[in-house]
Design a protein around this motif. Structure first.
Motif, PDB file in Angstrom:
ATOM      1  N   GLY A  55      64.531 -36.733  30.128  1.00  0.00           N
ATOM      2  CA  GLY A  55      64.610 -38.171  30.345  1.00  0.00           C
ATOM      3  C   GLY A  55      63.842 -38.621  31.581  1.00  0.00           C
ATOM      4  O   GLY A  55      63.699 -39.810  31.822  1.00  0.00           O
ATOM      5  N   ALA A  56      63.348 -37.671  32.360  1.00  0.00           N
ATOM      6  CA  ALA A  56      62.559 -38.021  33.545  1.00  0.00           C
ATOM      7  C   ALA A  56      61.072 -37.917  33.186  1.00  0.00           C
ATOM      8  O   ALA A  56      60.673 -38.321  32.106  1.00  0.00           O
ATOM      9  N   ARG A  57      60.303 -37.354  34.038  1.00  0.00           N
ATOM     10  CA  ARG A  57      58.848 -37.263  33.820  1.00  0.00           C
ATOM     11  C   ARG A  57      58.489 -36.112  32.873  1.00  0.00           C
ATOM     12  O   ARG A  57      59.092 -35.054  32.937  1.00  0.00           O
ATOM     13  N   PRO A  58      57.455 -36.313  32.047  1.00  0.00           N
ATOM     14  CA  PRO A  58      57.025 -35.226  31.166  1.00  0.00           C
ATOM     15  C   PRO A  58      56.211 -34.167  31.900  1.00  0.00           C
ATOM     16  O   PRO A  58      56.078 -33.047  31.418  1.00  0.00           O
ATOM     17  N   GLU A  59      55.654 -34.523  33.075  1.00  0.00           N
ATOM     18  CA  GLU A  59      54.880 -33.551  33.844  1.00  0.00           C
ATOM     19  C   GLU A  59      54.878 -33.916  35.322  1.00  0.00           C
ATOM     20  O   GLU A  59      55.066 -35.090  35.683  1.00  0.00           O
ATOM     21  N   ILE A  60      54.686 -32.896  36.152  1.00  0.00           N
ATOM     22  CA  ILE A  60      54.498 -33.104  37.588  1.00  0.00           C
ATOM     23  C   ILE A  60      53.292 -32.277  38.009  1.00  0.00           C
ATOM     24  O   ILE A  60      52.851 -31.375  37.277  1.00  0.00           O
ATOM     25  N   ARG A  61      52.769 -32.593  39.167  1.00  0.00           N
ATOM     26  CA  ARG A  61      51.647 -31.831  39.725  1.00  0.00           C
ATOM     27  C   ARG A  61      52.065 -31.284  41.072  1.00  0.00           C
ATOM     28  O   ARG A  61      52.518 -32.027  41.937  1.00  0.00           O
ATOM     29  N   LEU A  62      51.918 -29.982  41.242  1.00  0.00           N
ATOM     30  CA  LEU A  62      52.201 -29.327  42.508  1.00  0.00           C
ATOM     31  C   LEU A  62      50.884 -29.123  43.241  1.00  0.00           C
ATOM     32  O   LEU A  62      49.914 -28.666  42.645  1.00  0.00           O
ATOM     33  N   HIS A  63      50.851 -29.448  44.517  1.00  0.00           N
ATOM     34  CA  HIS A  63      49.658 -29.268  45.330  1.00  0.00           C
ATOM     35  C   HIS A  63      50.014 -28.393  46.525  1.00  0.00           C
ATOM     36  O   HIS A  63      50.954 -28.700  47.257  1.00  0.00           O
ATOM     37  N   GLY A  64      49.276 -27.313  46.707  1.00  0.00           N
ATOM     38  CA  GLY A  64      49.488 -26.435  47.855  1.00  0.00           C
ATOM     39  C   GLY A  64      48.185 -26.291  48.609  1.00  0.00           C
ATOM     40  O   GLY A  64      47.128 -26.105  48.007  1.00  0.00           O
ATOM     41  N   LEU A  65      48.254 -26.355  49.926  1.00  0.00           N
ATOM     42  CA  LEU A  65      47.053 -26.281  50.760  1.00  0.00           C
ATOM     43  C   LEU A  65      47.210 -25.158  51.775  1.00  0.00           C
ATOM     44  O   LEU A  65      48.236 -25.083  52.462  1.00  0.00           O
ATOM     45  N   LEU A  89      52.155 -24.210  32.351  1.00  0.00           N
ATOM     46  CA  LEU A  89      51.496 -24.344  33.646  1.00  0.00           C
ATOM     47  C   LEU A  89      49.985 -24.363  33.442  1.00  0.00           C
ATOM     48  O   LEU A  89      49.449 -23.575  32.669  1.00  0.00           O
ATOM     49  N   HIS A  90      49.325 -25.266  34.148  1.00  0.00           N
ATOM     50  CA  HIS A  90      47.872 -25.365  34.137  1.00  0.00           C
ATOM     51  C   HIS A  90      47.424 -25.414  35.592  1.00  0.00           C
ATOM     52  O   HIS A  90      47.715 -26.395  36.283  1.00  0.00           O
ATOM     53  N   ALA A  91      46.752 -24.365  36.053  1.00  0.00           N
ATOM     54  CA  ALA A  91      46.386 -24.277  37.466  1.00  0.00           C
ATOM     55  C   ALA A  91      44.881 -24.433  37.656  1.00  0.00           C
ATOM     56  O   ALA A  91      44.079 -24.015  36.815  1.00  0.00           O
ATOM     57  N   SER A  92      44.518 -25.039  38.769  1.00  0.00           N
ATOM     58  CA  SER A  92      43.114 -25.105  39.183  1.00  0.00           C
ATOM     59  C   SER A  92      43.074 -24.966  40.702  1.00  0.00           C
ATOM     60  O   SER A  92      44.020 -25.338  41.391  1.00  0.00           O
ATOM     61  N   THR A  93      41.982 -24.412  41.187  1.00  0.00           N
ATOM     62  CA  THR A  93      41.832 -24.218  42.631  1.00  0.00           C
ATOM     63  C   THR A  93      40.666 -25.050  43.127  1.00  0.00           C
ATOM     64  O   THR A  93      39.792 -25.458  42.355  1.00  0.00           O
ATOM     65  N   SER A  94      40.668 -25.295  44.417  1.00  0.00           N
ATOM     66  CA  SER A  94      39.568 -26.048  45.021  1.00  0.00           C
ATOM     67  C   SER A  94      39.489 -25.710  46.497  1.00  0.00           C
ATOM     68  O   SER A  94      40.338 -24.999  47.031  1.00  0.00           O
ATOM     69  N   ILE A 119      48.644 -27.379  40.492  1.00  0.00           N
ATOM     70  CA  ILE A 119      49.295 -26.839  39.297  1.00  0.00           C
ATOM     71  C   ILE A 119      49.967 -27.980  38.547  1.00  0.00           C
ATOM     72  O   ILE A 119      50.819 -28.673  39.099  1.00  0.00           O
ATOM     73  N   ARG A 120      49.565 -28.155  37.310  1.00  0.00           N
ATOM     74  CA  ARG A 120      50.195 -29.151  36.452  1.00  0.00           C
ATOM     75  C   ARG A 120      51.298 -28.458  35.668  1.00  0.00           C
ATOM     76  O   ARG A 120      51.053 -27.473  34.967  1.00  0.00           O
ATOM     77  N   VAL A 121      52.521 -28.936  35.811  1.00  0.00           N
ATOM     78  CA  VAL A 121      53.684 -28.374  35.117  1.00  0.00           C
ATOM     79  C   VAL A 121      54.085 -29.385  34.055  1.00  0.00           C
ATOM     80  O   VAL A 121      54.518 -30.490  34.354  1.00  0.00           O
ATOM     81  N   CYS A 122      53.915 -29.002  32.773  1.00  0.00           N
ATOM     82  CA  CYS A 122      54.167 -29.910  31.640  1.00  0.00           C
ATOM     83  C   CYS A 122      55.356 -29.427  30.835  1.00  0.00           C
ATOM     84  O   CYS A 122      55.494 -28.229  30.561  1.00  0.00           O
TER      85      CYS A 122
END
Length: 128
Positions: A55-65, A89-94, A119-122
């Motif tokens: 009932g909340a969000r379908p996805e969140i994005r985690l950002h780590g630096l 989980l869908h991860a990308s680096t930069s 990291i996109r958590v869906c």
């Protein structure tokens, strides 16, 4: 000599904590979680679980630096382990350019670079 002159010099006070970078265009407000090393891991985990609750969000994005990259990965894996088969989980680096010492005009000319992970958590339903 007076006692005041024998004291060790104090380190300069740190300025305010850095603000998290602006989220990617089109991201929903509150759906981005900026993982850091100061906040308790369990508190960050509970916040993500609350954001991903039914009932909340379908996805969140985690950002780590920087140092928080491994904590962001661990957080995503803990979320996935707590809900087997329900999260993807869908991860990308930069690499992020950060202002160098003495941030002022032209600070990006002396920028330093730091690793980052996004990291996109869906949430998704079980497969038939």
């Amino acid at each position: 000599m007076s006692e005041a002159s024998q004291e060790a010099p104090r380190a300069p006070r740190r300025g305010p904590a850095p603000r998290p970078p602006a989220g990617p265009p089109g991201s929903a407000a509150g759906a981005d979680v900026f993982v850091n090393m100061r906040t308790d891991f369990r508190a960050q985990l509970r916040r993500c679980q609350r954001l991903l609750a039914p009932g909340a969000r379908p996805e969140i994005r985690l950002h780590g630096l920087g140092l928080a990259v491994t904590r962001a990965i661990n957080l995503a894996l803990q979320l996935q382990a707590a809900a087997p088969g329900a999260l993807r989980l869908h991860a990308s680096t930069s690499t992020v350019a950060l202002p160098g010492p003495g941030a002022g005009p032209g600070a990006l000319a002396r920028a330093r670079h730091n690793s980052a992970i996004h990291i996109r958590v869906c949430r998704h339903g079980p497969r038939p």
